[in-house]
Design a protein around this motif. Structure first.
Motif, PDB file in Angstrom:
ATOM      1  N   LYS A 196      46.902  46.255  29.150  1.00 14.21           N
ATOM      2  CA  LYS A 196      45.490  46.099  29.456  1.00 14.21           C
ATOM      3  C   LYS A 196      45.119  44.616  29.336  1.00 14.21           C
ATOM      4  O   LYS A 196      45.642  43.940  28.463  1.00 14.21           O
ATOM      5  CB  LYS A 196      44.643  46.911  28.465  1.00 14.21           C
ATOM      6  CG  LYS A 196      44.924  48.402  28.487  1.00 14.21           C
ATOM      7  CD  LYS A 196      43.969  49.190  27.576  1.00 14.21           C
ATOM      8  CE  LYS A 196      44.071  48.813  26.127  1.00 14.21           C
ATOM      9  NZ  LYS A 196      43.168  49.606  25.252  1.00 14.21           N
ATOM     10  N   PRO A 197      44.257  44.093  30.209  1.00 11.23           N
ATOM     11  CA  PRO A 197      43.326  44.818  31.071  1.00 11.23           C
ATOM     12  C   PRO A 197      43.876  45.246  32.430  1.00 11.23           C
ATOM     13  O   PRO A 197      43.117  45.756  33.248  1.00 11.23           O
ATOM     14  CB  PRO A 197      42.191  43.825  31.240  1.00 11.23           C
ATOM     15  CG  PRO A 197      42.856  42.498  31.189  1.00 11.23           C
ATOM     16  CD  PRO A 197      43.943  42.644  30.164  1.00 11.23           C
ATOM     17  N   ALA A 198      45.178  45.054  32.697  1.00 11.89           N
ATOM     18  CA  ALA A 198      45.751  45.626  33.913  1.00 11.89           C
ATOM     19  C   ALA A 198      45.611  47.148  33.851  1.00 11.89           C
ATOM     20  O   ALA A 198      45.512  47.736  32.772  1.00 11.89           O
ATOM     21  CB  ALA A 198      47.215  45.224  34.044  1.00 11.89           C
ATOM     22  N   ARG A 199      45.660  47.788  34.988  1.00 10.32           N
ATOM     23  CA  ARG A 199      45.403  49.217  35.059  1.00 10.32           C
ATOM     24  C   ARG A 199      46.653  50.076  34.856  1.00 10.32           C
ATOM     25  O   ARG A 199      46.565  51.309  34.803  1.00 10.32           O
ATOM     26  CB  ARG A 199      44.770  49.569  36.401  1.00 10.32           C
ATOM     27  CG  ARG A 199      45.660  49.290  37.616  1.00 10.32           C
ATOM     28  CD  ARG A 199      44.942  49.644  38.914  1.00 10.32           C
ATOM     29  NE  ARG A 199      44.641  51.057  39.007  1.00 10.32           N
ATOM     30  CZ  ARG A 199      43.759  51.565  39.858  1.00 10.32           C
ATOM     31  NH1 ARG A 199      43.093  50.769  40.683  1.00 10.32           N
ATOM     32  NH2 ARG A 199      43.553  52.870  39.892  1.00 10.32           N
ATOM     33  N   ASP A 200      47.812  49.453  34.733  1.00  9.39           N
ATOM     34  CA  ASP A 200      49.079  50.191  34.744  1.00  9.39           C
ATOM     35  C   ASP A 200      49.118  51.348  33.748  1.00  9.39           C
ATOM     36  O   ASP A 200      49.476  52.482  34.099  1.00  9.39           O
ATOM     37  CB  ASP A 200      50.246  49.242  34.442  1.00  9.39           C
ATOM     38  CG  ASP A 200      50.401  48.138  35.462  1.00  9.39           C
ATOM     39  OD1 ASP A 200      49.385  47.691  36.026  1.00  9.39           O
ATOM     40  OD2 ASP A 200      51.536  47.689  35.685  1.00  9.39           O
ATOM     41  N   LEU A 201      48.796  51.069  32.486  1.00  7.76           N
ATOM     42  CA  LEU A 201      48.891  52.098  31.457  1.00  7.76           C
ATOM     43  C   LEU A 201      47.861  53.206  31.667  1.00  7.76           C
ATOM     44  O   LEU A 201      48.125  54.378  31.380  1.00  7.76           O
ATOM     45  CB  LEU A 201      48.725  51.473  30.063  1.00  7.76           C
ATOM     46  CG  LEU A 201      49.761  50.411  29.686  1.00  7.76           C
ATOM     47  CD1 LEU A 201      49.454  49.845  28.296  1.00  7.76           C
ATOM     48  CD2 LEU A 201      51.172  50.987  29.720  1.00  7.76           C
TER      49      LEU A 201
END
Length: 214
Positions: free
Chosen positions: A142-147
């Motif tokens: 996070k803040p990437a959306r992957d998880l």
């Protein structure tokens, strides 16, 4: 209920982990003869995963090898001591049981390393949190959306029916990147004023109020 699924942040949202994070940070710093950090400093350092925590905690200009050694020492220490003072915030267990009783699916997405996330969720929440995802190889934190995308897939719901709940600016940005609405909570590691300044659209003050909002 307005949503089929709720995705929670862990530290500062469901569990108060700050004292144990600070204690392991300072034991790691002391082991390498580096100056300790205050509880308030560690509060500001958390949110972007343990590597960022340690990089922020060591003095500016610290040698890279020493920084990475300190990180590995922290990880080993934290796995031993992460239960010492950590506990759910008041009202959280009741909230999770209410969600379960209303057939609402729940999961956790955290920047804490995956093994610690799973163990803490299993110990404190058991079957109330069947999906718990932490930092892992091949997925951006996070803040990437992957998880979040991984969590949505494991929950087996459409993103349009999910909401994200967290206590920080990282969580606000994560929800935005994942295209989910975000409910920010004020009982965690960031103040209400801080959350407002970082674009919070809704701030919830108690788990009881959170259930009503869901």
């Amino acid at each position: 209920m307005r949503y089929e699924a709720v995705i929670f942040d862990l530290d500062g949202t469901l569990l108060n982990t700050l004292d144990d994070l600070a204690a392991s940070t300072n034991r790691a710093l002391t082991h390498f003869d580096l100056p300790q950090r205050s509880l308030d400093e560690v509060r500001q350092f958390v949110g972007n995963g343990v590597e960022k925590l340690i990089r922020r905690a060591v003095p500016a200009g610290t040698d890279e090898t020493l920084t990475l050694d300190c990180l590995e020492w922290f990880k080993k220490d934290y796995m031993v001591h992460m239960r010492d003072q950590t506990a759910p915030y008041p009202g959280i267990l009741k909230l999770l049981k209410q969600l379960q009783n209303n057939d609402c699916k729940v999961g956790v997405v955290s920047n804490k390393f995956d093994g610690a996330v799973k163990e803490l969720c299993r110990e404190h929440f058991g079957g109330l949190l069947p999906v718990a995802i932490g930092e892992r190889p091949g997925a951006q934190k996070k803040p990437a959306r992957d998880l979040v995308d991984l969590c949505v897939a494991e929950l087996g719901v459409h993103p349009d029916h999910c909401v994200y709940v967290g206590d920080s600016d990282v969580d606000i940005q994560t929800a935005a990147n994942a295209g989910l609405p975000c409910l920010s909570v004020s009982w965690g590691f960031r103040s209400r004023d801080f959350l407002m300044a970082h674009g919070a659209s809704a701030i919830i003050d108690t788990p009881e109020d959170l259930f009503r909002a869901l």
